[in-house]
Each structure stands twice: as C-alpha cells, then as structure tokens.
Design a protein around this motif. Structure first.
Motif, PDB file in Angstrom:
ATOM      1  N   PRO A  24       0.689  19.097  65.677  1.00  0.00           N
ATOM      2  CA  PRO A  24      -0.743  19.240  65.941  1.00  0.00           C
ATOM      3  C   PRO A  24      -1.139  18.588  67.261  1.00  0.00           C
ATOM      4  N   ASP A  25      -2.152  19.153  67.904  1.00  0.00           N
ATOM      5  CA  ASP A  25      -2.795  18.429  68.998  1.00  0.00           C
ATOM      6  C   ASP A  25      -4.060  17.804  68.405  1.00  0.00           C
ATOM      7  N   LEU A  26      -4.858  17.160  69.255  1.00  0.00           N
ATOM      8  CA  LEU A  26      -6.015  16.449  68.702  1.00  0.00           C
ATOM      9  C   LEU A  26      -6.946  17.380  67.935  1.00  0.00           C
ATOM     10  N   ARG A  27      -7.085  18.604  68.469  1.00  0.00           N
ATOM     11  CA  ARG A  27      -8.017  19.543  67.851  1.00  0.00           C
ATOM     12  C   ARG A  27      -7.473  20.100  66.528  1.00  0.00           C
ATOM     13  N   THR A  28      -6.201  20.545  66.561  1.00  0.00           N
ATOM     14  CA  THR A  28      -5.664  21.139  65.326  1.00  0.00           C
ATOM     15  C   THR A  28      -5.455  20.072  64.237  1.00  0.00           C
ATOM     16  N   GLN A  29      -5.256  18.843  64.688  1.00  0.00           N
ATOM     17  CA  GLN A  29      -5.173  17.773  63.689  1.00  0.00           C
ATOM     18  C   GLN A  29      -6.506  17.670  62.929  1.00  0.00           C
ATOM     19  N   LEU A  30      -7.591  17.892  63.648  1.00  0.00           N
ATOM     20  CA  LEU A  30      -8.902  17.885  62.993  1.00  0.00           C
ATOM     21  C   LEU A  30      -9.067  19.079  62.053  1.00  0.00           C
ATOM     22  N   TYR A  31      -8.550  20.246  62.459  1.00  0.00           N
ATOM     23  CA  TYR A  31      -8.590  21.409  61.541  1.00  0.00           C
ATOM     24  C   TYR A  31      -7.906  21.018  60.228  1.00  0.00           C
ATOM     25  N   ASN A  32      -6.753  20.375  60.380  1.00  0.00           N
ATOM     26  CA  ASN A  32      -5.998  19.996  59.181  1.00  0.00           C
ATOM     27  C   ASN A  32      -6.801  19.046  58.296  1.00  0.00           C
ATOM     28  N   GLU A  33      -7.435  18.068  58.937  1.00  0.00           N
ATOM     29  CA  GLU A  33      -8.227  17.087  58.173  1.00  0.00           C
ATOM     30  C   GLU A  33      -9.383  17.780  57.453  1.00  0.00           C
ATOM     31  N   ILE A  34     -10.038  18.699  58.161  1.00  0.00           N
ATOM     32  CA  ILE A  34     -11.185  19.386  57.549  1.00  0.00           C
ATOM     33  C   ILE A  34     -10.700  20.213  56.345  1.00  0.00           C
ATOM     34  N   LEU A  35      -9.606  20.949  56.552  1.00  0.00           N
ATOM     35  CA  LEU A  35      -9.101  21.796  55.455  1.00  0.00           C
ATOM     36  C   LEU A  35      -8.689  20.954  54.249  1.00  0.00           C
ATOM     37  N   GLN A  36      -8.042  19.841  54.512  1.00  0.00           N
ATOM     38  CA  GLN A  36      -7.634  18.976  53.411  1.00  0.00           C
ATOM     39  C   GLN A  36      -8.865  18.488  52.636  1.00  0.00           C
ATOM     40  N   THR A  37      -9.928  18.144  53.367  1.00  0.00           N
ATOM     41  CA  THR A  37     -11.161  17.692  52.713  1.00  0.00           C
ATOM     42  C   THR A  37     -11.749  18.817  51.862  1.00  0.00           C
ATOM     43  N   ILE A  38     -11.664  20.034  52.378  1.00  0.00           N
ATOM     44  CA  ILE A  38     -12.221  21.166  51.630  1.00  0.00           C
ATOM     45  C   ILE A  38     -11.411  21.439  50.356  1.00  0.00           C
ATOM     46  N   MET A  39     -10.085  21.381  50.476  1.00  0.00           N
ATOM     47  CA  MET A  39      -9.280  21.900  49.347  1.00  0.00           C
ATOM     48  C   MET A  39      -8.989  20.867  48.263  1.00  0.00           C
ATOM     49  N   LYS A  40      -9.140  19.592  48.582  1.00  0.00           N
ATOM     50  CA  LYS A  40      -8.732  18.520  47.662  1.00  0.00           C
ATOM     51  C   LYS A  40      -9.341  18.653  46.257  1.00  0.00           C
ATOM     52  N   THR A  41     -10.667  18.726  46.218  1.00  0.00           N
ATOM     53  CA  THR A  41     -11.310  18.758  44.906  1.00  0.00           C
ATOM     54  C   THR A  41     -11.088  20.062  44.144  1.00  0.00           C
ATOM     55  N   PRO A  42     -11.303  21.233  44.792  1.00  0.00           N
ATOM     56  CA  PRO A  42     -11.072  22.460  44.013  1.00  0.00           C
ATOM     57  C   PRO A  42      -9.639  22.596  43.501  1.00  0.00           C
ATOM     58  N   PHE A  43      -8.679  22.090  44.261  1.00  0.00           N
ATOM     59  CA  PHE A  43      -7.284  22.170  43.800  1.00  0.00           C
ATOM     60  C   PHE A  43      -7.117  21.381  42.503  1.00  0.00           C
ATOM     61  N   PHE A  44      -7.654  20.176  42.505  1.00  0.00           N
ATOM     62  CA  PHE A  44      -7.584  19.319  41.318  1.00  0.00           C
ATOM     63  C   PHE A  44      -8.370  19.953  40.155  1.00  0.00           C
ATOM     64  N   SER A  45      -9.574  20.404  40.454  1.00  0.00           N
ATOM     65  CA  SER A  45     -10.425  20.942  39.379  1.00  0.00           C
ATOM     66  C   SER A  45      -9.815  22.176  38.742  1.00  0.00           C
ATOM     67  N   GLN A  46      -9.285  23.052  39.614  1.00  0.00           N
ATOM     68  CA  GLN A  46      -8.750  24.311  39.077  1.00  0.00           C
ATOM     69  C   GLN A  46      -7.451  24.068  38.305  1.00  0.00           C
ATOM     70  N   LEU A  47      -6.514  23.370  38.936  1.00  0.00           N
ATOM     71  CA  LEU A  47      -5.175  23.309  38.336  1.00  0.00           C
ATOM     72  C   LEU A  47      -5.025  22.202  37.297  1.00  0.00           C
ATOM     73  N   ARG A  48      -5.775  21.126  37.458  1.00  0.00           N
ATOM     74  CA  ARG A  48      -5.716  20.121  36.404  1.00  0.00           C
ATOM     75  C   ARG A  48      -6.813  20.311  35.361  1.00  0.00           C
ATOM     76  N   THR A  49      -8.081  20.220  35.798  1.00  0.00           N
ATOM     77  CA  THR A  49      -9.164  20.222  34.806  1.00  0.00           C
ATOM     78  C   THR A  49      -9.259  21.559  34.071  1.00  0.00           C
TER      79      THR A  49
END
Ligand code: ZN
Length: 988
Positions: free
Chosen positions: A793-818
């Motif tokens: 990653p460069d500085l910008r794509t590293q931020l894309y990664n951080e944003i995506l991780q923030t987006i997917m964290k909860t729905p992943f847990f809610s869908q597959l665990r809860t």
C-alpha cells in the motif's frame, strides 16, 4: 522473563468482533463487613489519590439511585470510554441453570426496548471508531466500550439501556445460546478451564463455589430459559450494586450530566450484594492431590493454599510480599534451585480471590521429566522455602524494597488505553474505597510483620489443594470430569507427601535463602528540563557500516524513563533460511535465557522490562524502564550474553530439548483459529518451510555440538539497528551504543548483505488452499482463514484499506456469528505480511466444516458486503471516514507506545514518522467512488485469494462432501514454488 504474579484468567473474555483478552485485578472487597463506607458522595472527590504526573480530572458521584460513578475528564483524549460493573457473577448461577450469569451478559448485547435492533449498539460503536467487550467472572459481570469523543453521549444512551430494559427476545435467546455453546466448545481444549473446573468441583458438594461457569446447550436449553434470564436480570441488576466509569474529553460537569440523564433510569432494588457464609473448603476436602491429563504436552505441579481472605489487608499486602519471595527467580531462589537440579523450568506465584470468604496462594511450577518423576522432591523444596520464610521471619527491608518500587511505578504511571482502563477501574470500584481505586495495585504502605507471619504459617499441607498434570497419566486415572471430559483422579495425600510436610522444617537446603538486595531500584527520578527546539521525530544520530542509531529525547511524556529497541541482523549461521537452524536457535535461546535469568529478574523487579526474542533474520531486544538504571542494565545484559557458553549448561540440554519439542508439539494443540492465523504469515513468505512439523522433524537431527557451533557463529557478523527514546540526551544514547558495540566485537554486516525475506505473490487465476488435518482426536473445532492479498500500500491505499476494514468489521461479525452462528471466534482483520497488505477473514467453527464456512465468507463478501458498499450513501461513507480519522488522531498515551510506533517505521525502513499527519491530509479528499472501485477490484473482480483450512476430525466427512473450487496444497513448499515473490519491502 516470567512474572511472579499469576494472571487471573478466571473470567470469560468474550470476543465481540476482535481478539481481546481482558485482564482485571480480581481482589474483592467485602462491603458487608463494614470496613469501608461505600456510600461516598461527590464532596469526597479531592480524596481520590492520583499519580503526580496525571493531568486528568477525576470525580466520583453517587446518583439518586445509589449508583456510584467515577467520572474522568481528559481533554487530550481522542477516544472516550465507559464501563459498568455489576456485583453479580457465576457464583449466583442457579444450580439447575449453570452458565446463566454468563448467558445474561451475552444477551444484553441483543437489543433493548429503546434500541430493539440486535446490532444497533455494536454498529453504532464501530461506526464511531470504538470497540465493545464484556466478561463474567465468579463475582462480577463487566461491560465496557470505547468510542470517538463525539459519539460518547449516543453510546452512553444505548449502553445504559442494557441495564434498564433489555429485550431478551425469543429468537435471539435461541441463537445466542449457541454462541455460548460455541464458546464452551472452544474452551473444551483449554487446560486452564479444565483445571479450573476440577478445582471448583473439588469444593464441598452443594457449596456455592461448586459451579460450571460458561454454560452450554445442556445446561441452558430449556423451555423457560428466557424467563429465567429475565428473572436473573430483575433480581441482580440493581443500580446500588453497580459501579460506573465514564471517560471523556468533555468537562466533568458534562459527564456528570450524562451519568444522571442516562443512568438514573436504572432501577434501585436496594439489593444486598451477594454474600457467602459457608466455606467451600474445609478439613474434609483440603490436603488432596488431584492428578489429571492435560491437552497440552507439558507437566505441571500447582499448589493452591487456601488462606485467610486478604482483601481487608490491601494496604499491607502480605500476599504480594510472599509471592515476591516465593516467585523470585534471582540468586538463592526456589526456582534457581529447582532449575539447577533439573526439576523445573518455570515457576510463578501469586494470591487471588475468587470468593469473598478466602484467598488462594497459588504456586505453579512447570516440571521437567525428572521433576515429574520426583514431584515429591519438588514439593519438598517448596515447603523448605516456606519453612525458611517462617524461620527468618518477615523482613522490613524486603517490604520496603517492594513498596518503594510500587510507589515509583504509581508516581510515574503513564496513561493507558481508555478501553481497558475503564474496565479495570469499574471492577476495582466494586472492591476498594473510591479514594484508592487508582492506586490500589501500587499501594503497599503498612508493614505488618505479624500479619505476614500469620499468612506464612498458613502455607501448610492441610490447607493445600494440589494439582499434578501430565499426559503420561493417560488411561490410568479412572475418572472423567463432567463438563470438560478431563481424565482425573482425586485422593487425600498419601504418606509420600505428608512426610514431606513433616520433615521440611528440619531439612532446609543451604542453597535456599532470601534474595540479595536489588541494585536496580533507581535512586534518581530526575526529568530533564524542557528545551526548545527538540526534534519532533527520531533522528539518525549515529551511522556507520555496522550501526544505525535513531534517537529522540522525550519532551512530551516527561517521565524519568527510557525505551531502547534493538535489532541485531545476523547471517553467519544461515538463520532465517533453514528450518534446522531455526530449531537450533530455539534451544540456544532457551539456554541463553536461563543464563541471564537471575541477573534479569532483579532488573525486572525494579521495573526494567526486557524482552529478547528471535526475529526473522536475527535477534530483537526491547528494553524499557527507569532511566537511572537502564544503561547499567543494558551493558550488564550484553556482558552476560557475550559470556554465554552453552557448554556451561550441558546438564540442562536434555530437558531444554524436551521443552522445545513440547512447545512445538503444543502449537498443534492450540486453538485452531490461532493456528491458521499464525500459519498464514509463515506460508505467505519465502524461505524453507518453518511449519511446526518441519521444525519438529529437524529437531530430531540436532546434537548439542550443533548448538555450540551455532553459538560460536551466530553473532559473529552483525548489523545493529537501534532506536533510543526518552529521558536522556543524545550523548548518553551514543555512549550506550558504543559501549555495546565494543562488547560485541562483531564483524560488519553491510546493509545490502542483510537476509531478504520476500512475501509470496498470489495470482488471480487460482484460489490457493493450504489444508491440513487437526490431529487432536477430541478437537471439535475447525479453523479457517480466507485471505485476499492486496499488495504494497501507499499512504492513500492504506487509507482505503482502513476504511474498508471499518466498514466490514461489524457486518461480518453480525452475519456470520450472530445470525448464522458459525462459531464463537469470528473476525475480519487487516493484515500485513512483510509490507504486503491483505484482508483476512478468520472463523473457528464447531458446527460446520471449512468448505462450508469458506463459502459463507465468500457469499458474505460478494453479496452482503458488496451490496452495502455499492449502495452506501455519502453520509454513511463520511461517518466511516471520520471513524478512521479518530484512529489517526489518537495520540500515543505513553512513551513505550510512541516508541513502538516509531520502531515500526525504523524497522520497515520507511521512516515516515509523520505518517499519520500525512494521512490525515489525504483522508479528507478520499471519495466514496474511489473506495467502491478499489473494493470491487480487490475483493470482487480481480481477487488474489488464499485460504488455510485446519480440519477437525468431526468435520472430515462433511469437508469431503462439499465441493470447493480452490486448488488444494498439502505442502507449503509446493505452494511457494508455484508462486512468484514480491521484493522485500523491508530492505529496499
Ligand atoms: Zn461469553
């Protein structure tokens, strides 16, 4: 390098979307004894003792419903947090519904009258840069969260509803019960829990201590469980037995207002806190030996003495005094003698309280094979040491030494992460008077020799519960424990043990004695005066063919502390390339650690923390502590290392060899999700296979001469990279480095000669799958990793990664665990394999095989997540961005934390010390469409995928029946040969 205190693990740490082990001091108060008046009003605020360097404002208030709150205003913080502790735990479980307290903890996350959506709370928190967690112990239930400052009020509103109007909806009750059952299944293979249950079972039948805390479908799945949950909540969740901590950047008055607005609605039932009258241990069940077969191949002796309840003595700390001596690892210590006689390898000791009636003094010893055969001899040495303490009597100088260092620790206590801080404080508030909650762990001010003597006198055979564990007992013990299936036997001590207690007093080994004085306790705690114009970031202050020294004089934390990070790159022995050398290095390091143990332990007691570990191409040191003694320590440590000769420890070679073999074998018995996660970083990098089995195979070919040869050559040619930060000037840092280099006398290893370790490059054409069978026959869980490789990653794509991780964290847990209840451990992570970023999805499942889980993960990404990201509104996107912004703005709260971040830059050779500032500037301009495009490319259309499946014996058949389109590899070497490699971005 081992702590003298046993960390209390007798609580659940629930994963709520992330791996987090909660660690809380569990010493309990007994409010019923009336020692402390718990009814503290806000006028007493001035009395809360805080550390001299602490700039935060603390205030305690009691709300109209008798809820005691601690408010902490910290204008510098970017993250806020809150915790609520309820004075009820698993000891209150009804006997016909074991696990109910724990289940109730889970259910409070599942929706309330005001916020009925089951993910509402969690979604709100994670959208706002926060985390949530909770745990249940024998005595307490604790809920806590962190969140970006601006979202604190909204989070408090949602959180307070847990205690006002939880829904306990029918469908959630049904589903979440499975999460509890998964948690139980996950812990089935955990030796801590297995022994813990044996200990509880050994208490008197019918006593309140005799409980099974986690719960499972068998103990919870009944028609009326929902009603029982409601009843439990109604009965025990009363505001007068709760303690609340709120931590925010807002003024105290604002926090106080929110406490009133949101928490005064909790009903006060004027409950008396749970109390206990019947001792679960008496002469009929103490003095017992419980043998059991552990899951992991290691032999332990654990002595648990049932002693007086220590809580009322928290200012005089007889337990801390005794565990300091018994757990000592320096000269004359019990452990030193056990090691010299090749009876043991590790020892820890510490007091704990798990019921408000008695305390436990636990001594845990890792035995060698000889120690197992002669365990009576080990007990004898333990008892001889205790007799020595009785005969010598309490020593005021030792008490003063411990108390002096505790005081220094508190005086210069730096801030911690608000998330864990509030959790710890809320627990402590249940136990200690409010004026002492901040300083209790560091408080040791009343020397009471008669009390120390009294407790020492209680360390006798007839107050002892003894556990001896070894796999060699397999199929010999005759009993099977009800909940965990542990094979065990239980009996009163026989003559071989009782005679030890009779004879110890007259037979004390001359090798045992009190420890020497500690020369590392700092005499000065001067902080350098503030100067103008100090550099903001580390600077390269010394560089030659062999060495880089990065240095920064601290002007932010203003504490008399220094942090030294050092990496020694080596090349001579082929270490980092060959599995055999890696195996030899493990033995070498274990012998070296033994060589420095006594020396290192004194420093550790004086709060110099030193870790020494093998790194990918050399050795790594991390040393932190008080500036006054740290340079003496570093030079002393290197002198020790230089003087090390494996030949001096040849008599310990055999047991060290066994220890390393066992440790490697035990990796195969660790939690499957942990196995697959750590395996991922091994498989996705170049080099001969370092898989566990490979290392084990190599071990069998090693001789002691190999270790000597390795030792002679390992540090012959080196390159040193240093980072020194803290309360010292440049010249002092340079002096430390130069003195050390003089000691090592190593030949030069140039920058370009450092061993490169390149990451494997995945391709778009195939999904690679590395599969192996879990060999433990009783393992009911499978582990699975699905990894999407992104690239550097460069500085910008590293931020894309951080944003995506923030987006997917909860729905992943809610869908597959809860919702789908695929397992208890369910996480998505952003990972970095030597500079190559990727998204990792991790699940441990006891209900479905990896091929099934893998399909569900992919479906989640292709459908749920894809839909969410494609249809995302600008407004939602901005909120996720601001969540990332909070993370970037978060300041390092301690010198050590700052140094770790800087060290990361030094090690990766990127040296973007102002990375976060640069990223903040970029973040604002990032558009939703960019991130959508990026997601589509890397997670939907041009994916580079990799999987690891660790298959439980119970899922073998299902795994074969479900088709998968991935290409299966059973050998990582084959996989690596089929793929290209990235450059080593660490050494460009
Ligand atoms: Zn749980």
């Amino acid at each position: 390098m081992f702590s003298s205190l046993i960390q209390d693990q007798s609580k659940y740490s629930c994963f709520r979307g992330e791996v987090k082990h909660v660690c809380v001091d569990l010493i309990k108060t007994d409010q019923k004894k009336g020692i402390f008046n718990n009814d503290i009003k806000s006028e007493q605020i001035k009395m809360i003792h805080k550390s001299t360097i602490d700039k935060r404002t603390f205030k305690s208030v009691t709300l109209s419903n008798s809820l005691l709150c601690l408010l902490i205003s910290d204008p510098e913080t970017e993250k806020s947090a809150a915790a609520l502790n309820v004075d009820v735990g698993s000891l209150e479980d009804p006997v016909d519904r074991m696990g109910l307290a724990h289940f109730c903890e889970h259910m409070l996350f599942m929706g309330t009258d005001k916020y009925p959506k089951e993910n509402e709370y969690q979604q709100y928190i994670s959208k706002n840069a926060g985390s949530t967690n909770a745990f249940t112990s024998e005595l307490n239930t604790n809920f806590f969260f962190s969140v970006g400052n601006q979202a604190l009020e909204g989070a408090l509103d949602r959180f307070a509803q847990f205690f006002i109007s939880p829904l306990f909806s029918d469908s959630c009750t049904e589903r979440e019960m499975k999460a509890v059952d998964s948690e139980y299944n996950m812990n089935l293979q955990n030796d801590f829990w297995r022994k813990f249950q044996l200990f509880h079972n050994a208490s008197l039948p019918g006593s309140q201590y005799n409980k099974f805390m986690i719960g499972n479908l068998k103990t919870l799945q009944f028609e009326d469980t929902r009603a029982r949950l409601q009843e439990f909540h109604k009965r025990y969740y009363s505001s007068n037995v709760m303690k609340l901590v709120i931590y925010g950047s807002q003024p105290i008055e604002t926090l106080e207002g929110w406490a009133q607005t949101y928490f005064e609605g909790i009903q006060n039932k004027n409950l008396a806190p749970p109390s206990y009258n019947v001792m679960p241990f008496d002469q009929t069940n103490m003095g017992q030996l419980i043998k059991y077969v552990p899951i992991k191949n290691q032999d332990h002796l654990e002595l648990i003495y049932i002693i007086d309840y220590l809580y009322p003595h928290y200012r005089s700390c007889p337990g801390k005094y005794l565990s300091h001596l018994i757990g000592h690892e320096g000269e004359n210590s019990l452990l030193s003698l056990l090691i010299k006689e090749d009876l043991a390898q590790e020892l820890s000791a510490g007091p704990s309280n798990t019921m408000k009636l008695f305390s436990e003094m636990t001594i845990r010893i890792k035995l060698t094979q000889k120690g197992l055969q002669q365990y009576q001899k080990v007990i004898q040495y333990v008892q001889e040491y205790i007799e020595l303490l009785k005969q010598k009597g309490p020593q005021e100088w030792i008490f003063k030494e411990i108390s002096a260092i505790k005081k220094l620790e508190f005086d210069f206590l730096e801030k911690g992460d608000p998330f864990n801080y509030v959790c710890t404080l809320a627990s402590r508030m249940q136990q200690y008077p409010i004026e002492d909650v901040l300083r209790q762990p560091y408080l040791m001010e009343q020397y009471q020799p008669e009390l120390i003597q009294k407790i020492t006198n209680q360390l006798t055979g007839d107050r002892l519960m003894m556990f001896l564990s070894s796999q060699t007992f397999s199929n010999q013990l005759g009993n099977k424990e009800e909940y965990f299936g542990t094979e065990y036997s239980q009996s009163k001590f026989l003559e071989d043990v009782t005679s030890v207690f009779k004879n110890a007093a007259n037979n004390i080994s001359p090798k045992l004695n009190l420890p020497p004085q500690n020369i590392y306790i700092p005499e000065h705690t001067n902080v350098l005066p503030l100067q103008n114009g100090l550099p903001l970031f580390p600077e390269l202050v010394l560089q030659n063919e062999q060495t880089d020294l990065w240095f920064k004089q601290d002007d932010r934390f203003q504490v008399p502390k220094t942090v030294i990070q050092l990496r020694i790159n080596t090349i001579e022995t082929g270490y980092g390339k060959l599995a055999k050398t890696e195996a030899i290095a493990k033995i070498w390091l274990a012998l070296l650690k033994n060589h420095v143990r006594e020396f290192n332990y004194l420093a550790e007691m004086a709060k110099i923390d030193a870790t020494l570990q093998l790194a990918a191409n050399g050795l790594e040191f991390s040393i932190s502590g008080f500036s006054d003694s740290i340079s003496r320590f570093v030079i002393g440590m290197f002198q020790k290392i230089i003087s090390f000769k494996p030949q001096d420890y040849q008599d310990l070679y055999e047991s060290t060899f066994v220890k390393i073999t066992q440790e490697l074998e035990n990796i195969k018995r660790s939690q499957p999700y942990q196995q697959v996660h750590s395996l991922m970083t091994v498989v996705l990098r170049e080099g001969s296979s370092f898989e566990t089995q490979e290392l084990l195979d190599q071990l069998t070919n090693i001789t002691f001469d190999d270790v000597i040869h390795f030792s002679n050559n390992f540090l012959k040619r080196c390159r040193f990279e240093w980072l020194i930060m803290g309360n010292l000037v440049k010249e002092e840092a340079i002096q430390i480095v130069q003195k050390s280099l003089d000691l090592f006398k190593a030949k030069t290893l140039r920058y370009e000669q450092v061993l490169q370790i390149r990451p494997v490059m995945l391709n778009e054409t195939e999904i690679c799958n590395y599969t192996y069978d879990l060999t433990e026959p009783t393992e009911t869980n499978s582990g699975i990793v699905v990894h999407y490789q992104i690239g550097k990653p460069d500085l910008r794509t590293q931020l894309y990664n951080e944003i995506l991780q923030t987006i997917m964290k909860t729905p992943f847990f809610s869908q597959l665990r809860t919702t789908e209840q695929l397992g208890y451990a369910v996480f998505s992570l952003l990972s970095d394999v030597r500079g190559i970023a990727g998204f990792t999805f991790l699940i441990q499942s006891n209900v479905k095989c990896p091929n099934y889980v893998q399909q569900r993960i992919r479906t989640f990404i292709k459908e749920n997540l894809n839909k969410q990201i494609t249809e995302m509104t600008e407004q939602d996107f901005e909120q996720f961005k601001s969540s990332v912004k909070v993370q970037l703005l978060e300041k390092d709260y301690s010198l050590i934390k700052e140094s770790v971040r800087m060290w990361n830059e030094v090690q990766k050779h990127q040296r973007l010390f102002d990375r976060r500032v640069q990223q903040l500037n970029i973040l604002d301009g990032i558009k939703l469409s960019e991130v959508q495009e990026y997601f589509k490319t890397h997670l939907i259309e041009k994916t580079k995928q990799f999987e690891i499946h660790a298959i439980s014996p119970t899922h073998k058949k299902d795994q074969e029946e479900i088709k998968s389109d991935s290409l299966v590899y059973n050998s990582s070497d084959k996989f690596k040969k089929r793929h290209g490699l990235y450059p080593d971005y660490f050494y460009q």
